[in-house]
Scaffold this active site. Structure first.
Site, PDB file in Angstrom:
ATOM      1  N   SER A  93       0.820  -1.251   0.086  1.00  0.00           N
ATOM      2  CA  SER A  93      -0.057   0.042   0.046  1.00  0.00           C
ATOM      3  C   SER A  93       0.718   1.213   0.084  1.00  0.00           C
ATOM      4  CB  SER A  93      -0.883  -0.017   1.203  1.00  0.00           C
ATOM      5  OG  SER A  93      -1.290   1.262   1.262  1.00  0.00           O
ATOM      6  N   TYR A  96      -1.910  -0.975  10.146  1.00  0.00           N
ATOM      7  CA  TYR A  96      -1.914  -1.224   8.583  1.00  0.00           C
ATOM      8  C   TYR A  96      -0.666  -0.923   7.811  1.00  0.00           C
ATOM      9  CZ  TYR A  96      -3.762  -1.361   3.856  1.00  0.00           C
ATOM     10  OH  TYR A  96      -4.247  -1.334   2.301  1.00  0.00           O
TER      11      TYR A  96
END
Length: 260
Positions: free
Chosen positions: A151, A166
């Site tokens: 990401s 995350y």
């Protein structure tokens, strides 16, 4: 297994895509893109009916052999059973896309140890377990394409959708990919990552208030959020046999919102 009347793909290889059950997710779009490139498709998802639905949809659209199986990617026995089913029913596994993942917007000062572990279990442990089960066969056959879903949050330090847990988990996948690329390169296996920015998926839908989303889009040079196809097309490119000289690379798919 969904097995149309058309012959098996010219690649004579299968691609495994984890977490591909979501109707509007990157995983399902990736399954379609890989099938369009000639791969037979195995979908592994914690939701068996969703996995089977993706498999049916891909088979009907592209005329390749498909299989949808259920597995919790954090459970080594479940992973082994699922991959064994793929090996028994489809062509040899030539590509693996570690797409299964979960996110969390929880701020670091509020995150519990349990939530931190849950984020790492699915995103990192899951990718490790599936890769550990599939990579030896790739190396033995002298061909493999492994792609990890990281990401932009891992590269810029959050600030997009997920929180610190995350971002840390997705950053771990970058290190995993790069180190594994060095190990497996001599065996003909490439290992790469993609780092999407703000993508319109089931995960982000409805979780961003309109004002925040508008502000984020205003910071994207291309002037829009990304689509699942934007990501899937890059993954399919990395999974081609011809992409054999690309390994240890991270492809940023963010419309220019993060340039480095």
């Amino acid at each position: 297994m969904t097995s149309p009347s058309t012959p098996s793909s010219p690649l004579s290889r299968s691609a495994v895509v984890t977490g591909a059950g979501s109707p509007r997710g990157i995983g399902r779009a990736t399954a379609h893109a890989l099938a369009a490139g000639g791969y037979d498709i195995a979908v592994i998802d914690i939701d068996e009916s969703a996995a089977e639905d993706t498999a049916r949809e891909v088979a009907g659209t592209h005329g390749v052999r498909t299989l949808g199986v259920a597995a919790d990617v954090t459970d080594p026995e479940a992973v082994d059973t699922a991959v064994a089913a793929v090996e028994a029913e489809l062509t040899p596994i030539g590509a693996l896309v570690n797409n299964a993942g979960i996110t969390s917007p929880t701020r670091f000062l509020d995150v519990s140890a349990e939530e931190w572990d849950r984020i790492f279990d699915v995103n990192v442990r899951g990718s490790f377990l599936v890769t550990r089960r599939i990579a030896p066969g790739m190396a033995e056959r002298g061909f493999g394409r492994i792609v990890h879903l990281s990401s932009v949050s891992a590269e810029r330090g959050g600030g997009v959708f997920g929180g610190v847990a995350y971002s840390a988990a997705k950053a771990a996948l970058l290190g995993f990919s790069r180190a594994l690329a060095r190990e497996l390169g001599p065996s003909g296996v490439t290992v790469n990552s993609v780092a999407p920015g703000l993508i319109d998926t089931d995960i982000t839908a409805g979780r961003l208030d309109p004002e925040r989303k508008a502000a984020m889009v205003a910071d994207i040079p291309m002037g829009r959020t990304g689509t699942v196809t934007d990501v899937a097309d890059v993954i399919a490119f990395l999974a081609r046999p011809e992409s054999e000289y690309l390994t240890g690379v991270t492809y940023d798919i963010n419309g220019g919102s993060h340039i480095h």
